[in-house]
Design a protein around this motif. Structure first.
Motif, PDB file in Angstrom:
ATOM      1  N   LEU A  75      -2.304  15.659  -7.362  1.00  0.00           N
ATOM      2  CA  LEU A  75      -3.190  15.630  -6.406  1.00  0.00           C
ATOM      3  C   LEU A  75      -3.759  17.083  -6.433  1.00  0.00           C
ATOM      4  N   ALA A  76      -3.094  17.893  -6.629  1.00  0.00           N
ATOM      5  CA  ALA A  76      -3.426  19.463  -6.401  1.00  0.00           C
ATOM      6  C   ALA A  76      -4.786  19.788  -6.848  1.00  0.00           C
ATOM      7  N   ASP A  77      -5.201  19.330  -8.019  1.00  0.00           N
ATOM      8  CA  ASP A  77      -6.561  19.782  -8.486  1.00  0.00           C
ATOM      9  C   ASP A  77      -7.714  18.548  -8.457  1.00  0.00           C
ATOM     10  N   LYS A  78      -7.463  17.696  -7.565  1.00  0.00           N
ATOM     11  CA  LYS A  78      -8.364  16.418  -7.733  1.00  0.00           C
ATOM     12  C   LYS A  78      -9.024  16.606  -6.447  1.00  0.00           C
ATOM     13  N   ARG A  79     -10.213  15.771  -6.455  1.00  0.00           N
ATOM     14  CA  ARG A  79     -11.017  15.647  -5.093  1.00  0.00           C
ATOM     15  C   ARG A  79     -10.427  14.226  -4.499  1.00  0.00           C
ATOM     16  N   LEU A  80      -9.937  14.143  -3.339  1.00  0.00           N
ATOM     17  CA  LEU A  80      -9.528  12.964  -2.765  1.00  0.00           C
ATOM     18  C   LEU A  80     -10.532  12.186  -2.316  1.00  0.00           C
ATOM     19  N   LYS A  81     -10.663  10.892  -2.298  1.00  0.00           N
ATOM     20  CA  LYS A  81     -11.751  10.053  -2.051  1.00  0.00           C
ATOM     21  C   LYS A  81     -11.047   9.094  -0.728  1.00  0.00           C
ATOM     22  N   SER A  82      -9.839   8.497  -1.025  1.00  0.00           N
ATOM     23  CA  SER A  82      -9.272   7.659  -0.056  1.00  0.00           C
ATOM     24  C   SER A  82      -7.429   7.999  -0.163  1.00  0.00           C
ATOM     25  N   LEU A  83      -6.765   7.642   0.867  1.00  0.00           N
ATOM     26  CA  LEU A  83      -5.603   7.799   0.593  1.00  0.00           C
ATOM     27  C   LEU A  83      -5.060   6.553   1.612  1.00  0.00           C
ATOM     28  N   LYS A  84      -4.220   5.729   1.521  1.00  0.00           N
ATOM     29  CA  LYS A  84      -3.602   4.647   2.281  1.00  0.00           C
ATOM     30  C   LYS A  84      -2.137   4.527   2.114  1.00  0.00           C
ATOM     31  N   ILE A  85      -1.353   4.698   3.407  1.00  0.00           N
ATOM     32  CA  ILE A  85       0.005   4.805   3.550  1.00  0.00           C
ATOM     33  C   ILE A  85       0.442   3.179   3.935  1.00  0.00           C
ATOM     34  N   THR A  86       1.178   2.508   3.234  1.00  0.00           N
ATOM     35  CA  THR A  86       1.668   1.099   3.974  1.00  0.00           C
ATOM     36  C   THR A  86       3.035   1.151   3.761  1.00  0.00           C
ATOM     37  N   TRP A  87       3.784   0.975   4.944  1.00  0.00           N
ATOM     38  CA  TRP A  87       5.073   1.209   5.429  1.00  0.00           C
ATOM     39  C   TRP A  87       5.497   0.021   6.061  1.00  0.00           C
ATOM     40  N   GLY A 120      11.183 -10.409   4.050  1.00  0.00           N
ATOM     41  CA  GLY A 120      11.023 -10.471   2.529  1.00  0.00           C
ATOM     42  C   GLY A 120      10.600  -9.185   1.947  1.00  0.00           C
ATOM     43  N   ASP A 121       9.936  -8.974   0.923  1.00  0.00           N
ATOM     44  CA  ASP A 121       9.707  -7.946   0.338  1.00  0.00           C
ATOM     45  C   ASP A 121       9.338  -6.545   1.353  1.00  0.00           C
ATOM     46  N   GLN A 122       9.599  -5.420   0.941  1.00  0.00           N
ATOM     47  CA  GLN A 122       9.478  -4.326   1.773  1.00  0.00           C
ATOM     48  C   GLN A 122       8.758  -3.309   1.024  1.00  0.00           C
ATOM     49  N   PHE A 123       7.763  -2.755   1.670  1.00  0.00           N
ATOM     50  CA  PHE A 123       6.796  -1.822   1.138  1.00  0.00           C
ATOM     51  C   PHE A 123       6.774  -0.452   1.577  1.00  0.00           C
ATOM     52  N   TRP A 124       7.087   0.638   0.836  1.00  0.00           N
ATOM     53  CA  TRP A 124       6.969   1.999   1.222  1.00  0.00           C
ATOM     54  C   TRP A 124       5.969   2.829   0.062  1.00  0.00           C
ATOM     55  N   ASN A 125       4.566   2.353   0.531  1.00  0.00           N
ATOM     56  CA  ASN A 125       3.761   2.949  -0.700  1.00  0.00           C
ATOM     57  C   ASN A 125       2.578   3.648  -0.168  1.00  0.00           C
ATOM     58  N   ILE A 126       2.152   4.740  -1.021  1.00  0.00           N
ATOM     59  CA  ILE A 126       1.006   5.696  -0.773  1.00  0.00           C
ATOM     60  C   ILE A 126       0.251   5.631  -1.894  1.00  0.00           C
TER      61      ILE A 126
END
Ligand code: NAP
Length: 310
Positions: A131-143, A225-231
């Motif tokens: 991520l260090a040299d990129k321009r962020l458009k969106s980020l979503k955390i799903t926990w 059921g399935d568990q999610f810890w995603n970014i």
């Protein structure tokens, strides 16, 4: 030379991670435990922190695995007795008490380390570098996880200061504050409280990013059921998914870093870092994940949802 260390609060995380990580470490010897119930086989136990500190002046380091609310008194006692302190996450029940502990440690000339185990997950540094040299458009955390599966019988998580769903959610925020090249701040939140509980079972968070990227988080403890810890992040040059709590990383849909076991290596790394801090006489009290949690409680809309029963 190994430092003699005492472990206080012998519950799930102490037994699952701290005891084996200390046993495998060349830097530390587990010299005592502090717990009101059963200690660790073959290790001297004290029911009371003051009693341990008085009886064992040779113990240089105290690692605290208690829930956040009782942790301050233990940490303050250890610092007052001239011992170095390592704190489970979150480092305290309030920001002010964490600042107080840091000031006490500085005055006493001892080290203090606010650990964030999820930052040690296998692919977090790779995500940060990508991520260090990129321009962020969106980020979503799903926990999304099942509280009955991960916290059976833990009443403290539902009491004031127990954080509710922010107990796992702060792990996601510890990763967020590590991987983003520019900091974000909370702009809005909705916290969902079971009608019979003091802490939220779910939360939606929205953050303000300096360049306008959409940054959000969903935490929910009602997932069976399935568990999610995603970014997931979208940038001007591709997409990234950090999954399984930071263990695995995919770039543009292709897996680049993979680890099989959740939490693997996280706690050994924390103890290696503690040893480094002790060698240099340092202090590491990054409270940025906790700032977002405090802001969510300051700014969040409150919704009452169905009661929670074990
Ligand atoms: P736990 O299983 O409930 O254990 C906490 C221990 O702290 C208890 O065994 C208890 O031991 C002691 N304690 C002392 N004063 C207490 C009080 N007033 N209320 C409750 N317990 C008290 O909790 P845990 O899951 O190990 O979590 C402890 C900390 O580690 C939390 O901050 C949590 O966020 C963090 N953590 C947990 C996990 C996990 O997977 N569970 C993962 C990473 C981090 P005695 O009563 O015997 O003294």
């Amino acid at each position: 030379m190994a430092w003699k260390i005492a472990l206080a609060g012998i519950g799930k995380i102490a037994r699952d991670q701290h005891v084996p990580s200390i046993a495998a470490s060349r830097d530390f010897d587990l010299a005592a435990t502090v717990t009101r119930h059963e200690g660790v086989d073959g290790v001297e136990n004290h029911a009371d922190i003051e009693a341990m500190l008085a009886a064992r002046p040779d113990i240089e380091v105290v690692s605290l695995c208690l829930p956040p609310v009782p942790r301050f008194e233990y940490a303050a006692a250890a610092i007052k007795a001239g011992r170095h302190v390592m704190l489970e996450k979150p480092p305290g029940a309030t920001l002010a008490e964490c600042h107080a502990l840091e000031a006490m440690a500085r005055n006493a000339g001892v080290s203090i380390y606010a650990t964030w185990h999820s930052r040690e997950a296998a692919s977090v540094e790779a995500a940060r570098n990508w991520l260090a040299d990129k321009r962020l458009k969106s980020l979503k955390i799903t926990w999304l996880e099942d509280v009955r599966r991960w916290h059976p019988g833990q009443e403290w998580i539902w009491e004031p200061g127990g954080l509710g769903v922010f107990d796992p959610g702060i792990n996601a925020l510890s990763i967020l504050t590590r991987i983003l090249p520019t900091p974000v701040h909370l702009a809005g939140a909705t916290l969902k409280f079971p009608e019979n509980r003091q802490t939220p079972i779910a939360a939606d968070l929205a953050f303000r990013h300096p360049d306008g990227a959409e940054v959000s988080a969903v935490f929910d403890w009602r997932k069976e059921g399935d568990q999610f810890w995603n970014i997931e992040a979208e940038t001007d040059r591709g997409t990234m998914e950090l999954s399984d709590g930071g263990a695995n990383l995919s770039i543009d849909g292709a897996m680049v870093e993979a680890s099989d076991v959740a939490l693997e290596g996280e706690y050994p790394n924390l103890y290696m870092r503690m040893a480094e801090i002790l060698r240099t006489g340092g202090i590491d009290m990054d409270l940025s994940p906790m700032v977002h949690v405090a802001d969510a409680f300051l700014l969040g809309k409150r919704e009452i949802v169905a009661p929670f029963h074990e």
